[in-house]
Design an enzyme around this catalytic site. Structure first.
Site, short mmCIF file in Angstrom:
data_model
loop_
_atom_site.label_atom_id
_atom_site.label_comp_id
_atom_site.label_asym_id
_atom_site.label_seq_id
_atom_site.Cartn_x
_atom_site.Cartn_y
_atom_site.Cartn_z
N VAL B 86 0.79 -1.21 -0.04
CA VAL B 86 0.00 -0.32 -0.02
C VAL B 86 0.84 1.14 0.03
CG1 VAL B 86 -0.30 0.38 2.38
CG2 VAL B 86 -2.24 0.89 0.97
N GLY B 309 -5.35 -6.36 1.26
CA GLY B 309 -5.78 -5.74 2.29
C GLY B 309 -5.00 -4.36 2.49
N GLU B 310 -4.68 -4.17 3.66
CA GLU B 310 -3.95 -2.57 3.95
C GLU B 310 -4.42 -1.33 3.69
OE1 GLU B 310 -0.01 -3.23 2.01
OE2 GLU B 310 0.26 -5.17 3.00
N GLY B 311 -5.72 -1.58 2.61
CA GLY B 311 -6.33 -0.23 2.08
C GLY B 311 -5.91 -0.36 0.65
#
Lengths: 348, 348
Positions: B86, B309-311
Site C-alpha cells: 500500500v 488488504g492494507e487499504g
C-alpha cells in the site's frame, strides 16, 4: 515481449512481501510491462501519449448514429481547445493528447495546420454501398498512422494509447471485427451495438447496413488490408498503422474501446503477435469490442460503463498501469525483511 | 449529502459536451462527490489520506489463517518503513498513509511512539471462545478511531480511506457482516472466505470458528456495539469509529476490502445514513464483502482480483475518483460550444 524480463518479473513478484497472488491483475500487469519493456522491474510510465484519429464515415448519412456528422469537426475543435472529456482525463493523469484529422469531412479552418497536415481524404465511403477507401488511400492512411507513432516514440513515448472521433465510426469498426472473426452478413446482429445511443430503429438500420456491407464485400474480407479498404475508413486504417508501428518498435499499447480494439484485431491479422504488446483499458458496452478482446485474449482493466470514445477508457486506465509499476518497483522483497543468517565472506 | 449540490451536478453532467450517459460510473461518481462536498462542480481531491488500523486476533491461533500472527507486527514495521504494497500505491497516487497500532500483540519497540500511542490492548479475544473486547475497550477503540479521523480532517483531509492489517482479521470481519445481515451460525459458510489464502481444511476451520462464534453470541449480535465487543476486535472497532467520525463530519470515505466494508456496515447500523457518504473502491474475493456491499447498496469501482488488504484496493481506486472530478470540472458545456444567439442588453 522479452520472456527473460517477464520471467525475472514473475520471480520478483513471487518474492515480494505480499501473500502469493494477492496483487491480482496488478501483479500480472507488472510482469507484462517488464516483458514489453525488456526490463525488470519495469520503468515508471512518465511519458504516456494518446493520439486521437478523427474521420468521418459515409454510413453516418444513413441513420446509423444518434448524432449528425457535423459533430466530428466540432469535437476536433474541442480537443484542440482542450475542453473535451478525454482532455480532462488526460490532464488529470498526465497523458499528452494529439488529435489528427485523417478523414474529417470539413476543412477545419482556423485550427493549427498540423492537425490536418496528414489528411488522407474528406470522409470515407458508405461501406454498404461502396468501398470506404481506394487501395492507395488505405496505404496512405496506414503510413500516416505509422509515422505518427514513430514521431511519438522518437519524442520519448513509453506507452501509446489510441483514441477515436468520428460520428458513425462504430459501424465500420464493427465490420472490421466481423471480418476479423470470420463472421458474415448473417451474423451482423452479433457485432452491432448502440454506439453513442441509437434507439431500436437505429440499431436495426445499423445492423442492416452491416449485413449489406459484409455481403457486398464477401471474400475480400479474408484479407486484412483489403478489409480496411472495403469496410474501414481513413481514421481506422491510420489507427492500424499506428498500432503496428508502436508494437513493432516495442512500445506497449493501452487499448481503448471498440475502434481501438477493432484496429488491434486488424493489426494482429496483418502482423500476428501484435496483441502481445497490447493491454485493454476499459470494457465497452459495444458487443463487438468484447468479441474482439476475447479473440485477442485480452481482458479489460476497467468496466465503468463509459461509452465516450476519444480514448477516454484507455486514459482512465493509465493509473492502473502505474499502480502495477509501483508495486513491482517499490515493495520490499520478503528476503529483505527477513534475511537469512549471512553467509560467505561478507557475513559477520 | 447535500441534495441541492448533487442536483446541480446532475444538471451540469447532463449539459456537458458528451453523449447522454457516456461517462457511466464516472458521471455518477462526480454527482456523488458534489453531494458529499456540498459543492458543484466538486473540488479536486488533493488531500487524500489512508489510516491503517492494525491489530491481532485471538482466532489466528486457531488455524483460520495461512500466516502466523507474528506477521502483523512485521507488516506494521514495513508500513512505517514505507515498503509495503500500500505504500507503493499511495506514493504513486499521492495518498498519505498513517498506520495505527490499536491492538497488535507486540510492543513494537523501536517504532515512533505515535504508532502505538492509542493502543487499546495487545490482541483480541478468540471470538468463538470469548468476547473480543470488554465493553470499555470497545468504547475506547471507537474513540481512538474517531479521534484519528478528526485529526486527519483538521489537517485538511478531503477524502478518507480505511485500511487494515492483522493476521486472522477476515474471521471477525466476516462475523460482523453476518451479524449485520442477521445471519446466524447455520449461515457461517456464506460469509467465510479464504482470506490471504487458506486451503480447504483452513476454510473448514474458519467456517467452524465463525459458526461457533455466532452461536456463542446469539441475540447480542442484534446490537451493533455489542457486536464489536463480542465478535470484533480493537482495530475493527477503531475503524468503525473512524468511519462514523468522517461521515458525521461530512468527509467522504472510499472503502477498501472486507474489513473496511464490514466496519462500514457496522457504522451504518450504529448511525443509519453513514453509507451515503461512502463509495467502494475494489471488489474483494471475500464473499462477505460482496454481501455487505449489496446490503449497503454500493458497487465497487474496481475488480482487479486484489486481496492484499492494507487499504490497497481503495488507494488503487483513488484515480478513478479524480477522473470523475476532472470530468465534471473541466469538460466544456454544450452551451459553451454552441451558444445560442446572444440576447438581452449584453448582446451585440
Amino acid at each position: 515481449p522479452d520472456s527473460a524480463s517477464a520471467g525475472a518479473a514473475a520471480e520478483r513478484l513471487a518474492g515480494l512481501a505480499v501473500p502469493a497472488g494477492a496483487l491480482g491483475r496488478l501483479g500480472e500487469l507488472g510482469v507484462w510491462l517488464s516483458g514489453v519493456q525488456g526490463q525488470c522491474p519495469p520503468r515508471p510510465l512518465d511519458d504516456v501519449r494518446l493520439v486521437i484519429f478523427a474521420g468521418d464515415h459515409g454510413v453516418a448519412g444513413h441513420g446509423v448514429s444518434a448524432y449528425p456528422p457535423a459533430i466530428t469537426a466540432a469535437m476536433v475543435r474541442t480537443f484542440v481547445a482542450g475542453r473535451a472529456g478525454v482532455n480532462a482525463l488526460a490532464a488529470a493523469h498526465d497523458v499528452r493528447v494529439r488529435v489528427l484529422d485523417v478523414g474529417v469531412d470539413d476543412d477545419l479552418e482556423g485550427l493549427p495546420a498540423e492537425v490536418s497536415a496528414d489528411k488522407v481524404r474528406r470522409g470515407s465511403g458508405a461501406i454498404h454501398l461502396e468501398d470506404a477507401l481506394s487501395a492507395e488511400e488505405t496505404q496512405q492512411a496506414l503510413a500516416v498512422g505509422r509515422r505518427v507513432a514513430e514521431r511519438e516514440i522518437a519524442e520519448g513515448a513509453q506507452l501509446l494509447l489510441s483514441g477515436d472521433m468520428g460520428i458513425g465510426n462504430t459501424t465500420p469498426a464493427a465490420a472490421l471485427v466481423a471480418a476479423g472473426l470470420g463472421l458474415g452478413a448473417a451474423d451482423a446482429a452479433l457485432v452491432a451495438g448502440r454506439g453513442t445511443g441509437v434507439d431500436d430503429a437505429g440499431l436495426d438500420r445499423k445492423t442492416a447496413v452491416l449485413a449489406e456491407a459484409l455481403a457486398r464485400v464477401g471474400e475480400r474480407a479474408t484479407d486484412p488490408v483489403e478489409t480496411l479498404t472495403a469496410l474501414g475508413s481513413a481514421d481506422l486504417a491510420a489507427t492500424v498503422g499506428y498500432l503496428l508501428a508502436a508494437t513493432q518498435a516495442g512500445v506497449p499499447v493501452l487499448l481503448d474501446g471498440l475502434m481501438s480494439v477493432a484496429c488491434a484485431l486488424t493489426a494482429e491479422r496483418i502482423a500476428p503477435g501484435t496483441a502481445a504488446w497490447c493491454t485493454a483499458g476499459h470494457r465497452s458496452p459495444e458487443p463487438a469490442q468484447s468479441l474482439a478482446l476475447a479473440h485477442l485474449g485480452l481482458e479489460p482493466l476497467l468496466d465503468l460503463g463509459m461509452r465516450l470514445g476519444e480514448g477516454s477508457g484507455a486514459v482512465t486506465a493509465v493509473p492502473v498501469l502505474r499502480s502495477a509499476v509501483s508495486l513491482l518497483r517499490d515493495v520490499a522483497l520478503l528476503s529483505e525483511l527477513m534475511p537469512e543468517a549471512p553467509t560467505g565472506p561478507a557475513g559477520a
